[in-house]
Enzyme design. Structure first.
Site, PDB file in Angstrom:
ATOM      1  N   LYS A  20      59.800  39.615  37.377  1.00 15.31           N
ATOM      2  CA  LYS A  20      59.302  40.420  38.485  1.00 15.31           C
ATOM      3  C   LYS A  20      58.141  39.711  39.175  1.00 15.31           C
ATOM      4  O   LYS A  20      57.965  39.860  40.389  1.00 15.31           O
ATOM      5  CB  LYS A  20      58.904  41.824  38.036  1.00 15.31           C
ATOM      6  CG  LYS A  20      57.658  41.959  37.188  1.00 15.31           C
ATOM      7  CD  LYS A  20      57.458  43.416  36.782  1.00 15.31           C
ATOM      8  CE  LYS A  20      56.203  43.608  35.934  1.00 15.31           C
ATOM      9  NZ  LYS A  20      54.968  43.577  36.733  1.00 15.31           N
ATOM     10  N   ARG A 121      42.069  50.662  39.059  1.00 14.87           N
ATOM     11  CA  ARG A 121      41.905  49.275  38.622  1.00 14.87           C
ATOM     12  C   ARG A 121      40.963  48.546  39.569  1.00 14.87           C
ATOM     13  O   ARG A 121      40.919  48.807  40.774  1.00 14.87           O
ATOM     14  CB  ARG A 121      43.277  48.594  38.533  1.00 14.87           C
ATOM     15  CG  ARG A 121      44.122  49.207  37.421  1.00 14.87           C
ATOM     16  CD  ARG A 121      45.561  48.770  37.437  1.00 14.87           C
ATOM     17  NE  ARG A 121      45.739  47.412  36.983  1.00 14.87           N
ATOM     18  CZ  ARG A 121      46.933  46.855  36.760  1.00 14.87           C
ATOM     19  NH1 ARG A 121      48.039  47.569  36.951  1.00 14.87           N
ATOM     20  NH2 ARG A 121      47.030  45.615  36.352  1.00 14.87           N
ATOM     21  N   GLN A 164      45.545  37.773  40.620  1.00 15.46           N
ATOM     22  CA  GLN A 164      46.206  38.454  41.735  1.00 15.46           C
ATOM     23  C   GLN A 164      45.378  38.408  43.013  1.00 15.46           C
ATOM     24  O   GLN A 164      45.931  38.370  44.116  1.00 15.46           O
ATOM     25  CB  GLN A 164      46.522  39.900  41.346  1.00 15.46           C
ATOM     26  CG  GLN A 164      47.565  40.009  40.241  1.00 15.46           C
ATOM     27  CD  GLN A 164      47.652  41.397  39.639  1.00 15.46           C
ATOM     28  OE1 GLN A 164      46.829  42.270  39.932  1.00 15.46           O
ATOM     29  NE2 GLN A 164      48.634  41.605  38.770  1.00 15.46           N
ATOM     30  N   ASP A 324      49.715  38.987  29.201  1.00  9.91           N
ATOM     31  CA  ASP A 324      50.869  39.852  28.983  1.00  9.91           C
ATOM     32  C   ASP A 324      51.581  39.573  27.659  1.00  9.91           C
ATOM     33  O   ASP A 324      52.446  40.357  27.244  1.00  9.91           O
ATOM     34  CB  ASP A 324      51.874  39.708  30.131  1.00  9.91           C
ATOM     35  CG  ASP A 324      51.410  40.402  31.403  1.00  9.91           C
ATOM     36  OD1 ASP A 324      50.478  41.237  31.315  1.00  9.91           O
ATOM     37  OD2 ASP A 324      51.964  40.118  32.478  1.00  9.91           O
ATOM     38  N   LYS A 423      59.316  50.335  34.627  1.00  7.44           N
ATOM     39  CA  LYS A 423      58.373  49.625  35.485  1.00  7.44           C
ATOM     40  C   LYS A 423      58.728  48.146  35.602  1.00  7.44           C
ATOM     41  O   LYS A 423      58.545  47.537  36.659  1.00  7.44           O
ATOM     42  CB  LYS A 423      56.948  49.790  34.934  1.00  7.44           C
ATOM     43  CG  LYS A 423      55.853  49.231  35.837  1.00  7.44           C
ATOM     44  CD  LYS A 423      54.493  49.571  35.283  1.00  7.44           C
ATOM     45  CE  LYS A 423      53.407  49.265  36.308  1.00  7.44           C
ATOM     46  NZ  LYS A 423      53.290  47.853  36.652  1.00  7.44           N
TER      47      LYS A 423
END
Length: 442
Positions: A20, A121, A164, A324, A423
């Site tokens: 993703k 966040r 990000q 992750d 998700k």
């Protein structure tokens, strides 16, 4: 959806879903182009759907011409209309942080909404830049409004919160009239994800350049070109099946690119260390809890009663560039003949859940020995776990971690809120069952 897993060993061949992270990036590069692009191998997870909603809000169009094949019509990085677009980011942190600067560059801002913990966040690196550059922003009642225009120049931001922020600016800055520079003010983490962004941009003909001190140079006046690309299998999801292998499940993992730019490809090396096997042809080092020097060649791990596998000693794995991987590694560590230290993991507290806390709570609920510290986890492996009830905390990776750990439990494992896997891995439970896993919806 709550479900109960009856512990069984898994066997068979599994191909991880498409990445993703890569799908987000290819779709965004496509919508910034002035033409029609084709992206193949897209899994329609909730996060990817959020990105597709946002590119539509900015004037792009997409359609699924065949299963997993998207045809995306771009905007050339511009949107007409005076009103600010509304961008529903779902629960996708990537979508939110990628589109904030893109919206500023393309249309002068946007109104961003989300669900779950998303709007809680941190966005501090952006807000600091906006104050410096005179860009309006307001966050109120779960809605973030930004208004203004990006200008070419220097952009200084912390590198240890999330890559990000760098990706969002990387996508937007080439559209400006002059050159720009991205400068991290702290250690730059998750560099692999930044390189994945640069790879997607390069496929669309947009140039960026690493310079000294982890500085990124972005020439202005560039135009994204239509692209054709295929999404690779996801190494971060493959990590759960690597953990399953480590727990004695006869699972074969297919479809991965061993030379992928994905940073989570390091899971293959971590797996060799946890198995005590040769690492790239060299005997895997046994690290101490603080990442000490490799053990002596004559090192003999201590014997521990009740185990059928050799002890690997204490293994310390840094998660600086691969946060992750914490859930699958933690599942493995809970049943490892040894001690596992997952360090440099503070950023896990600002994921879909406070992942240091939820990993600890979930594995303890199954009977594991886990110690939570501010920026690391200490996991003392056991030969088996009794099982129990796990609150998935709305976090897809906690649900998958518990499912893998269940293969080493002696009693049933109940998962509360197990639908959260949609998700990122929509068919995870179907795949789990196809490998022999036994689940019952409660």
């Amino acid at each position: 959806m709550d479900l109960q897993i009856t512990p069984k060993k898994l066997s068979g061949t599994v191909t991880p879903p498409p990445s993703k992270s890569q799908a987000h990036r290819l779709a965004i590069a496509a919508v910034l182009s002035n033409g029609i692009s084709t992206v193949r191998g897209v899994a329609m997870s909730q996060d990817v759907e959020a990105t597709l909603r946002c590119l539509t809000a900015l004037g792009g169009r997409w359609r699924e011409t065949a299963p997993g094949v998207l045809e995306i019509t771009g905007t050339g990085g511009r949107r007409t209309g005076a009103d600010l677009p509304l961008l529903d980011c779902g629960e996708s942190g990537s979508t939110l942080r990628f589109f904030i600067p893109i919206a500023l560059a393309a249309t002068g801002g946007g109104i961003f909404t989300g669900r779950g913990r998303l709007m809680e966040r941190p966005q501090g690196p952006y807000f600091d830049l906006f104050r410096e550059k005179g860009i309006f922003f307001e966050q109120k009642d779960g809605v973030l409004t930004v208004r203004g225009r990006l200008t070419p120049g220097e952009y200084r931001l912390a590198g240890n919160v999330s890559s990000q922020f760098f990706t969002g600016l990387l996508f937007a800055l080439p559209l400006l009239e002059g050159d720009s520079v991205l400068i991290p003010t702290t250690r730059l983490e998750s560099v692999g994800y930044i390189n994945m962004t640069r790879e997607a941009m390069a496929l669309a003909g947009v140039r960026t350049q690493w310079r000294e001190g982890n500085t990124l140079f972005i020439p202005g006046n560039q135009r994204y070109q239509p692209l054709e690309a295929a999404v690779e299998a996801d190494w971060s999801q493959a990590a759960f099946w690597y953990a399953a292998q480590g727990l004695g499940n006869a699972v074969t993992i297919a479809g991965l690119n061993p030379k992928s730019i994905q940073g989570d490809r390091v899971m293959a090396s971590f797996a060799e260390m946890l198995l005590g096997e040769p690492l790239h042809g060299v005997t895997a080092p046994i690290w101490g809890p603080d990442g000490a020097a490799p053990a002596r060649p004559d090192y003999q791990p201590p014997l521990r009663p009740g185990w059928s596998t050799p002890c690997v000693g204490s293994v310390s794995l840094p998660l600086t560039h691969c946060p992750d991987l914490a859930p699958p590694l933690a599942a493995w560590g809970a049943l490892l003949n040894g001690d596992l230290y997952l360090k440099d993991a503070g950023r896990l507290r600002i994921k879909e859940s406070d992942r240091l806390a939820t990993i600890t709570a979930a594995l303890r609920a199954l009977g594991a020995d886990v110690t939570e510290e501010p920026e690391r986890l200490i996991i003392i492996g056991k030969p088996s776990l009794p099982g129990g009830t796990v609150d998935c905390a709305g976090d897809h990776r906690i649900a998958m971690m518990a499912a893998i750990a269940a293969t080493g439990c002696t009693g049933p494992v109940t998962l509360l809120g197990a639908e959260c896997v949609k998700k990122s891995y929509p068919d995870f439970w179907e795949v789990y069952q196809s490998l022999g896993g036994e689940i019952h919806v409660l």
